[in-house]
Design an enzyme around this catalytic site. Structure first.
Site, mmCIF file in Angstrom:
data_model
loop_
_atom_site.group_PDB
_atom_site.id
_atom_site.type_symbol
_atom_site.label_atom_id
_atom_site.label_comp_id
_atom_site.label_asym_id
_atom_site.label_seq_id
_atom_site.Cartn_x
_atom_site.Cartn_y
_atom_site.Cartn_z
ATOM 1 N N LYS A 81 0.802 -1.231 0.000
ATOM 2 C CA LYS A 81 0.000 0.000 0.000
ATOM 3 C C LYS A 81 0.836 1.282 0.000
ATOM 4 C CE LYS A 81 -4.293 -1.690 2.061
ATOM 5 N NZ LYS A 81 -5.229 -1.601 3.179
ATOM 6 N N ASP A 117 -10.205 2.831 2.052
ATOM 7 C CA ASP A 117 -10.309 2.166 3.368
ATOM 8 C C ASP A 117 -11.014 3.072 4.385
ATOM 9 O OD1 ASP A 117 -9.146 -0.265 2.756
ATOM 10 O OD2 ASP A 117 -7.116 0.405 3.235
ATOM 11 N N GLY A 141 -5.230 0.711 17.960
ATOM 12 C CA GLY A 141 -4.534 0.192 16.778
ATOM 13 C C GLY A 141 -4.250 1.322 15.798
ATOM 14 N N TYR A 235 -13.286 -8.836 10.407
ATOM 15 C CA TYR A 235 -14.542 -9.377 9.865
ATOM 16 C C TYR A 235 -14.504 -10.878 9.628
ATOM 17 C CZ TYR A 235 -12.306 -9.074 5.281
ATOM 18 O OH TYR A 235 -11.456 -9.209 4.222
HETATM 19 P P1 NAD Z 1 -1.196 -3.543 11.207
HETATM 20 O O1 NAD Z 1 -0.310 -4.665 11.586
HETATM 21 O O2 NAD Z 1 -0.755 -2.543 10.192
HETATM 22 O O3 NAD Z 1 -1.569 -2.696 12.540
HETATM 23 C C1 NAD Z 1 -2.030 -3.274 13.727
HETATM 24 C C2 NAD Z 1 -1.639 -2.358 14.888
HETATM 25 O O4 NAD Z 1 -2.255 -2.836 16.082
HETATM 26 C C3 NAD Z 1 -0.127 -2.343 15.161
HETATM 27 O O5 NAD Z 1 0.292 -0.992 15.194
HETATM 28 C C4 NAD Z 1 0.023 -3.039 16.527
HETATM 29 O O6 NAD Z 1 1.091 -2.506 17.286
HETATM 30 C C5 NAD Z 1 -1.311 -2.719 17.151
HETATM 31 N N1 NAD Z 1 -1.762 -3.658 18.195
HETATM 32 C C6 NAD Z 1 -1.828 -5.002 18.137
HETATM 33 N N2 NAD Z 1 -2.406 -5.498 19.266
HETATM 34 C C7 NAD Z 1 -2.717 -4.419 20.043
HETATM 35 C C8 NAD Z 1 -3.376 -4.263 21.314
HETATM 36 N N3 NAD Z 1 -3.857 -5.307 21.986
HETATM 37 N N4 NAD Z 1 -3.522 -3.016 21.794
HETATM 38 C C9 NAD Z 1 -3.074 -1.933 21.115
HETATM 39 N N5 NAD Z 1 -2.479 -2.023 19.896
HETATM 40 C C10 NAD Z 1 -2.300 -3.247 19.385
HETATM 41 O O7 NAD Z 1 -2.564 -4.211 10.769
HETATM 42 P P2 NAD Z 1 -3.729 -3.545 9.889
HETATM 43 O O8 NAD Z 1 -3.423 -3.703 8.459
HETATM 44 O O9 NAD Z 1 -3.989 -2.173 10.429
HETATM 45 O O10 NAD Z 1 -4.950 -4.517 10.205
HETATM 46 C C11 NAD Z 1 -5.557 -4.557 11.477
HETATM 47 C C12 NAD Z 1 -6.818 -5.388 11.380
HETATM 48 O O11 NAD Z 1 -7.759 -4.729 10.552
HETATM 49 C C13 NAD Z 1 -6.613 -6.782 10.765
HETATM 50 O O12 NAD Z 1 -7.371 -7.719 11.488
HETATM 51 C C14 NAD Z 1 -7.201 -6.637 9.379
HETATM 52 O O13 NAD Z 1 -7.698 -7.858 8.885
HETATM 53 C C15 NAD Z 1 -8.313 -5.664 9.647
HETATM 54 N N6 NAD Z 1 -8.747 -4.919 8.451
HETATM 55 C C16 NAD Z 1 -10.058 -4.944 8.165
HETATM 56 C C17 NAD Z 1 -10.516 -4.257 7.065
HETATM 57 C C18 NAD Z 1 -11.972 -4.272 6.733
HETATM 58 O O14 NAD Z 1 -12.298 -3.975 5.587
HETATM 59 N N7 NAD Z 1 -12.847 -4.570 7.672
HETATM 60 C C19 NAD Z 1 -9.618 -3.532 6.253
HETATM 61 C C20 NAD Z 1 -8.264 -3.519 6.591
HETATM 62 C C21 NAD Z 1 -7.839 -4.234 7.704
#
Ligand code: NAD
Length: 295
Positions: A81, A117, A141, A235
């Site tokens: 990305k 997004d 997050g 999801y």
């Molecule tokens: P990422 O790895 O870029 O970021 C995750 C962040 O969460 C990190 O900065 C990490 O340090 C932090 N983290 C992890 N556990 C934590 C906790 N318990 N407390 C505080 N911070 C914590 O991941 P991402 O790409 O941002 O994805 C995150 C989630 O979102 C994934 O499950 C992904 O599948 C989901 N997602 C969903 C959609 C959708 O369309 N619904 C779209 C994109 C991502």
């Protein structure tokens, strides 16, 4: 009876998704089904870096090939990305602000980067919780999804956004960047959810905790309150441990399907110029999820 050979050809639309480990993605089926309803012959190709041992270094070749083959557009996901940005001819304001692209549109050979997004999250959130109190939200997050949502949440009118991440520097950097881009000092980094939640009106969860491969709660359930709305990004499964705990308390909730559908609606409209039907796409998404869960 019209002779099939003389029927005018339906417009053909070639799309793809570039990312790693994307074999389970529901995006191709969502776009192809919506395209069918618009009379398009839409083919959506998975371009899985993991499957052919590729990396973001392959992006220039893949984008050139897509351009030459007449792809109308591409979705971009992890880990490309940010890497894709330097290879594009133009960026939308939203993609530039977020520093990430999830949708590339081919306009007569010019590749234009967008990010659906954040707006996708906002679409799903507004549909699920139209009356949510936006005075103060906690974002748990600050990764890729969290950063996109943070921008969208401030655009949507969240008064104060308190950002918590296990990586405190990441939360602080996101707050700094948001405050530099948006009027007023509306984003603050907090070290823990315990510190951030008192007085908040909503919680946005954007960590991977709760996914089928990473089950559990991302925070102590005792921190939830009935007067807090809860917006989930995970999801698969749709009903995460966090949503179960929030539902049991009677919190208004928005599940991760809303963002998944919302970002696909935005991308479909950019790719095809056709207005997607949100209710139909949402129904199909739930059907696909049920199929996946029953496997
Ligand atoms: P990422 O790895 O870029 O970021 C995750 C962040 O969460 C990190 O900065 C990490 O340090 C932090 N983290 C992890 N556990 C934590 C906790 N318990 N407390 C505080 N911070 C914590 O991941 P991402 O790409 O941002 O994805 C995150 C989630 O979102 C994934 O499950 C992904 O599948 C989901 N997602 C969903 C959609 C959708 O369309 N619904 C779209 C994109 C991502």
């Amino acid at each position: 009876m019209p002779d099939a050979a003389f029927e005018p050809a339906r417009p053909q639309v070639l799309l793809g998704l570039i990312g790693a480990g994307i074999q389970q993605s529901l995006t191709p089926a969502m776009h192809q089904e919506e395209g069918r309803h618009h009379g398009l012959r839409l083919h959506y190709q998975l371009i899985d870096l993991e499957k052919f041992g590729g990396s973001p270094a392959d992006l220039p070749g893949l984008l050139n090939a897509a351009r030459k083959m007449g792809f109308a557009g591409l979705n971009i996901t992890y880990p490309c990305k940010q890497a894709v940005i330097a290879l594009l001819d133009e960026l939308s304001d939203e993609a530039r602000a977020m520093g990430a692209v999830n949708t590339v549109v081919n306009r007569n050979g010019r590749l234009i980067g967008h990010n659906t997004d954040g707006s996708g999250w906002a679409r799903g959130f507004r549909r699920a919780l139209p009356d949510a109190d936006l005075r103060c939200a906690v974002l748990l997050g600050a990764g890729g999804a969290g950063a996109a949502i943070a921008h969208a949440a401030l655009r949507l009118g969240v008064g104060e956004l308190r950002i918590v991440d296990a990586d405190a520097e990441r939360a602080a950097a996101l707050a700094l960047e948001l405050n530099a881009r948006c009027e007023g000092h509306r984003a603050n980094a907090c070290v823990t959810a315990e510190q951030a939640l008192p007085g908040a009106t909503g919680l946005i969860h954007a960590t991977p905790t709760g996914m089928a491969k990473l089950p559990g709660l991302p925070l102590d359930a005792a921190l939830l309150r009935a007067d807090l709305w809860v917006s989930e990004v995970v999801y698969f499964p749709l009903e995460t441990a966090l949503l179960q705990a929030a539902r049991a308390l009677g919190c208004p909730i928005s599940d991760g399907g809303g963002m998944a559908v919302g970002q696909a609606l935005g991308a479909f409209e950019l790719f095809t110029g056709c207005e997607a039907d949100p209710a139909r796409v949402e129904r199909h998404f739930h059907h696909l999820l049920n199929l996946r869960e029953s496997r």
